[in-house]
Design an enzyme around this catalytic site. Structure first.
Site, PDB file in Angstrom:
ATOM      1  N   LYS A 119       0.940  -1.138   0.181  1.00  0.00           N
ATOM      2  CA  LYS A 119       0.003   0.138   0.000  1.00  0.00           C
ATOM      3  C   LYS A 119       0.717   1.116   0.013  1.00  0.00           C
ATOM      4  CE  LYS A 119      -2.961  -2.921  -0.076  1.00  0.00           C
ATOM      5  NZ  LYS A 119      -2.956  -3.428  -1.508  1.00  0.00           N
ATOM      6  N   GLU A 155      -2.804   7.978   7.705  1.00  0.00           N
ATOM      7  CA  GLU A 155      -3.745   8.879   6.930  1.00  0.00           C
ATOM      8  C   GLU A 155      -4.805   9.562   7.646  1.00  0.00           C
ATOM      9  OE1 GLU A 155      -5.795   6.418   3.672  1.00  0.00           O
ATOM     10  OE2 GLU A 155      -3.693   5.777   3.005  1.00  0.00           O
ATOM     11  N   HIS A 197     -16.096  -5.464   4.388  1.00  0.00           N
ATOM     12  CA  HIS A 197     -15.284  -5.366   3.002  1.00  0.00           C
ATOM     13  C   HIS A 197     -15.742  -6.422   2.120  1.00  0.00           C
ATOM     14  CE1 HIS A 197     -12.802  -2.811   5.164  1.00  0.00           C
ATOM     15  NE2 HIS A 197     -12.752  -3.387   6.236  1.00  0.00           N
ATOM     16  N   ARG A 213      -6.103  -7.382 -11.209  1.00  0.00           N
ATOM     17  CA  ARG A 213      -6.691  -8.443 -11.871  1.00  0.00           C
ATOM     18  C   ARG A 213      -8.093  -8.189 -12.255  1.00  0.00           C
ATOM     19  NH1 ARG A 213      -8.179  -7.949  -6.043  1.00  0.00           N
ATOM     20  NH2 ARG A 213     -10.112  -7.490  -6.078  1.00  0.00           N
TER      21      ARG A 213
HETATM   22  C1  MV4 Z   1      -9.962   4.602   4.112  1.00  0.00           C
HETATM   23  C2  MV4 Z   1     -11.313   4.960   4.681  1.00  0.00           C
HETATM   24  C3  MV4 Z   1     -11.368   6.231   5.159  1.00  0.00           C
HETATM   25  N1  MV4 Z   1     -10.150   7.218   5.214  1.00  0.00           N
HETATM   26  N2  MV4 Z   1      -8.967   5.309   4.381  1.00  0.00           N
HETATM   27  C4  MV4 Z   1     -10.748  -0.036   3.769  1.00  0.00           C
HETATM   28  C5  MV4 Z   1      -9.892  -1.122   3.012  1.00  0.00           C
HETATM   29  C6  MV4 Z   1      -8.793  -0.550   2.532  1.00  0.00           C
HETATM   30  N3  MV4 Z   1      -8.958  -0.969   1.169  1.00  0.00           N
HETATM   31  C7  MV4 Z   1      -9.121   0.863   2.595  1.00  0.00           C
HETATM   32  N4  MV4 Z   1     -10.168   1.286   3.389  1.00  0.00           N
HETATM   33  C8  MV4 Z   1     -10.540   2.320   3.743  1.00  0.00           C
HETATM   34  N5  MV4 Z   1      -9.606   3.412   3.939  1.00  0.00           N
HETATM   35  C9  MV4 Z   1      -9.246   6.787   4.907  1.00  0.00           C
HETATM   36  N6  MV4 Z   1      -7.926   7.348   4.723  1.00  0.00           N
HETATM   37  C10 MV4 Z   1     -12.182   4.081   4.884  1.00  0.00           C
HETATM   38  C11 MV4 Z   1     -11.765   2.636   4.455  1.00  0.00           C
HETATM   39  C12 MV4 Z   1     -13.028   1.850   4.304  1.00  0.00           C
HETATM   40  C13 MV4 Z   1     -13.556   1.115   3.211  1.00  0.00           C
HETATM   41  C14 MV4 Z   1     -12.974   1.563   1.842  1.00  0.00           C
HETATM   42  C15 MV4 Z   1     -13.653   0.874   0.770  1.00  0.00           C
HETATM   43  C16 MV4 Z   1     -14.529   0.095   0.815  1.00  0.00           C
HETATM   44  C17 MV4 Z   1     -14.991  -0.059   2.129  1.00  0.00           C
HETATM   45  C18 MV4 Z   1     -14.776   0.199   3.181  1.00  0.00           C
HETATM   46  C19 MV4 Z   1     -15.112  -0.246   4.197  1.00  0.00           C
HETATM   47  C20 MV4 Z   1     -14.703   0.321   5.600  1.00  0.00           C
HETATM   48  C21 MV4 Z   1     -13.662   1.299   5.593  1.00  0.00           C
END
Ligand code: MV4
Length: 532
Positions: free
Chosen positions: A137, A221, A256, A313
Site C-alpha cells: 500500500k 492517513e 469489506h 486482476r
Molecule cells: C480509508 C477509509 C477512510 N479514510 N482510508 C478499507 C480497506 C482498504 N482498502 C481501505 N479502506 C478504507 N480506507 C481513509 N483514509 C475507509 C476505508 C474503508 C473502506 C474502503 C472501501 C470500501 C469499504 C470500506 C469499508 C470500511 C472502511
C-alpha cells in the site's frame, strides 16, 4: 490424473472472430462463475479452454463447458487451486500456451506471474512487476503521488513509535486512520479520534499487521468520514495505450464484502469521470501496467477523490462495466495478452445503467453464516436485460472449501430506476432451493428508500442492517409461505391429497416430504412462523 476431451467442439466454430494467433489454448487456473466466464470468452474467440478441478468440482459447470478438464487434487484450495507449480506443469502437459488466473487464488501472486512467464507461457494479467508495485500500500501510494494521482493526505513511511504517530496525527488533524503497509481488506486498520488513543491503537494495529502479513509496518492517513467507494476500470495494451472505462459504485458492502455494485455512479458527473479516469490511467502507467486493472478511490462528500489501491486482476464486478461500456473485458484480456492493440484512444461514455447483486450462500437472518447443502432446484432469471454469471447447477454441492458466492445476477436498463425495477423482477424469478441465500436480503436492500435515492456510503449497509433484517418479508414470500403452511397443515391433519398435487402417496409421507426433507417447505414454515 483424469483428462477429458470434447469431440463436438472444433478449434474454431464458423462465424467466430479469428483467434489471436499466439493464443490457441488457455488453461484457466480458477473455478466457479469466473472460470466459466473465461471459458465463454475463449469459445467466442475460437480459443481452446482447459478447466482444472478439485475433488469438489468434478461435475461443475466450468468443467462441463471447457474443451478439456484436468483433475488437480482434493477440495482444499491449498492442495488444488493454489498449487501454482502443479498448475504450470499441467498447462505444459496439455499444450496450453497461456494461463488465465481469474480473481482470488493465484491472480495477484507476483511469484506465480513470474513462474508462468519463466515456463514460457503467456500470463493473462499484468506484468509481475506491476503486481509487486501495487502489492504494498505504501509503495502504491508513493507511485500514485509521483504520477500526480490524488491520495489521502498522510505518510508513506512506516511509523517508528507512538510519539512520532502523535506528532504526525496532530499535523493532519484528528481523526486519523492507522493502516498496515502490507494491508488490504481492512486488516491492521485503526481509527484514532483523539491523541490519548494513539499509542494503544498503534500497538494493536502493528500486532494485527504482523499476524496477518508478517510485516508490522503501519503508516498514517487522514480519516475520510462517510465516503463512497468508487473504482475506475482500466485497460492497457502492450503498445503503451491505456484507457479508462468509467466507474463502478461499490459502496454497498459489509465487512469489506461487496453486495451490490452498479455502473455508472449517481455521484459521478462527466467531468468527475474524466478527472478520475485520468488519475487512474496516470497511476497505471506509472506502474507499467498492462491488461485489465482497477483503481480504487474514496469519493468524499465534498467531491474530492483519493486513490486507495490498485487491484491487479479482473474483478468480480466487471460485468456492470461491460454492460454500460459495450465492451467484453475478458475477451480484451485475452486479446491484449496476445499482443493486439486497443481499438480506441478515448474513453467511451457509459450508456444506460447496470446493477449487479452477488448471490451468496449466506444466511442474512443468521449473522450471514455460510450455508451448505445441495442445490435441489435452480430457476435462473431470464428475459430482457438480465445476465446470470453463475457457477452452479441443480445438484451442485455447496461446501465450505470455497468462497460463498454462487453467482452474480446482473441487469441492464436505460436508467437507474428501471434497472432497480428489473433487478427486483429478476430476483423474484430466481429460485435456489437447498441452501440459504442472500436473494431475499437483496430485495430488502433494493426496497430501501436511501438506496433508491442513491444516497449510500461505505457505512450505509452496516448502519442499515438492523432495519433491513427487521423488515417484513416481501409480499410474494409471505404468500408462498402461507400456501405452503396451509398445505403442510392439511397434510398434518391427514387430509387426502388431490391426485398429483402432493409429491408422496400417503399423507404422512407428504407431510414429511414437505416439512422435513424439502428445504423449500422448511423455509416456508420459517417464513410462516415469522409472520405470526
Ligand atoms: C480509508 C477509509 C477512510 N479514510 N482510508 C478499507 C480497506 C482498504 N482498502 C481501505 N479502506 C478504507 N480506507 C481513509 N483514509 C475507509 C476505508 C474503508 C473502506 C474502503 C472501501 C470500501 C469499504 C470500506 C469499508 C470500511 C472502511
Amino acid at each position: 490424473m483424469k483428462q477429458r476431451r470434447r469431440s463436438d467442439s472444433p478449434p474454431q466454430a464458423a462465424g467466430t472472430v479469428p483467434a489471436p494467433r499466439t493464443l490457441q489454448k488457455v488453461l484457466i487456473a480458477n473455478r466457479g462463475e469466473i472460470a466459466l466466464r473465461i471459458v465463454r470468452a475463449c469459445q467466442e474467440l475460437g480459443i481452446r479452454s482447459v478447466a482444472v478441478y478439485s475433488d469438489a468440482d468434478a461435475t461443475a459447470p466450468h468443467v462441463r463447458e471447457a474443451d478439456e478438464a484436468v483433475h488437480i487434487g482434493p477440495a482444499p484450495a491449498a492442495e488444488s487451486y493454489l498449487r501454482g507449480d502443479h498448475l504450470i506443469e499441467v498447462a505444459k502437459r496439455v499444450g496450453a500456451d497461456a494461463i488465465h488466473p481469474g480473481y482470488g487464488f493465484l491472480s495477484e501472486r507476483e511469484w506465480f506471474a513470474r513462474a508462468v512467464r519463466a515456463a514460457g507461457l503467456i500470463w493473462i494479467g499484468p506484468p509481475a512487476e506491476a503486481i509487486a508495485a501495487m502489492g504494498s500500500k505504501t509503495a502504491a501510494r508513493t507511485l500514485a503521488i509521483a504520477a500526480g494521482t490524488p491520495v489521502v493526505p498522510g505518510t508513506t513511511e512506516p511509523l517508528r513509535d507512538a510519539e512520532e504517530a502523535a506528532t504526525i496525527a496532530a499535523r493532519f488533524g484528528f481523526p486519523v486512520l492507522l493502516k498496515a503497509a502490507a494491508g488490504g481488506g481492512g486488516k491492521g486498520m485503526r481509527i484514532v479520534r483523539e491523541a490519548g488513543e494513539i499509542a494503544g491503537a498503534l500497538a494493536s494495529a502493528q500486532r494485527e499487521a504482523k499476524n496477518a502479513f508478517g510485516d508490522d509496518a503501519v503508516y498514517v492517513e487522514k480519516y475520510i468520514e462517510g465516503p463512497r467507494h468508487v473504482e475506475i476500470q482500466i485497460l492497457a495494451d502492450q503498445h503503451g495505450h491505456c484507457i479508462a472505462l468509467g466507474e463502478r459504485e461499490c459502496s454497498v458492502q459489509r465487512r469489506h464484502q461487496k453486495m451490490i455494485e452498479e455502473a455508472p455512479s449517481v455521484a459521478v458527473t462527466p467531468d468527475l469521470r474524466k478527472r478520475m479516469g485520468e488519475a487512474a490511467v496516470a497511476a497505471a502507467k506509472a506502474a507499467g501496467y498492462v491488461n485489465a486493472g482497477t483503481c480504487e478511490f474514496l469519493l468524499a462528500q465534498d467531491g474530492q477523490f483519493y486513490f486507495l489501491e490498485m487491484n491487479t486482476r479482473i474483478q468480480v464486478e466487471h460485468p456492470v462495466t461491460e454492460l454500460v461500456m459495450g465492451i467484453d473485458l475478458v475477451q480484451w484480456q485475452l486479446r491484449i495478452a496476445a499482443g493486439e492493440p486497443l481499438p480506441f484512444r478515448e474513453s467511451p461514455a457509459p450508456r444506460g445503467w447496470a446493477i449487479e447483486c452477488r448471490i451468496t450462500s449466506e444466511d442474512p437472518a443468521n449473522g450471514f453464516l455460510p450455508s451448505t447443502g445441495r442445490i435441489e432446484h435452480l430457476q435462473v432469471p431470464t428475459g430482457p436485460g438480465v445476465r446470470w454469471d453463475g457457477g452452479i447447477t441443480r445438484g451442485s454441492v455447496v461446501g465450505l472449501s470455497y468462497d460463498p458466492m454462487l453467482a452474480k445476477l446482473i441487469v441492464f436498463a436505460p436508467d437507474r430506476a428501471s434497472a432497480i425495477a428489473r433487478m427486483e423482477r429478476a430476483l423474484r424469478e430466481l429460485v435456489i432451493d437447498g441452501v440459504e441465500t442472500s436473494r431475499e436480503f437483496h430485495l430488502r436492500m433494493l426496497a430501501d428508500e436511501e438506496f433508491r435515492r442513491g444516497d449510500i456510503t461505505i457505512q450505509w449497509l452496516e448502519a442499515k442492517l438492523p432495519t433491513l433484517l427487521a423488515a417484513r418479508p416481501p409480499a410474494e414470500t409471505v404468500r408462498a409461505a402461507a400456501i405452503a403452511a396451509a398445505l403442510i397443515a392439511s397434510a398434518d391433519r391427514g387430509a387426502a391429497a388431490a391426485p398429483g398435487q402432493l409429491p408422496a402417496a400417503s399423507p404422512a409421507a407428504s407431510s414429511a416430504a414437505i416439512a422435513g426433507a424439502n428445504a423449500w417447505g422448511r423455509k416456508a414454515r420459517v417464513e410462516a412462523l415469522r409472520r405470526g
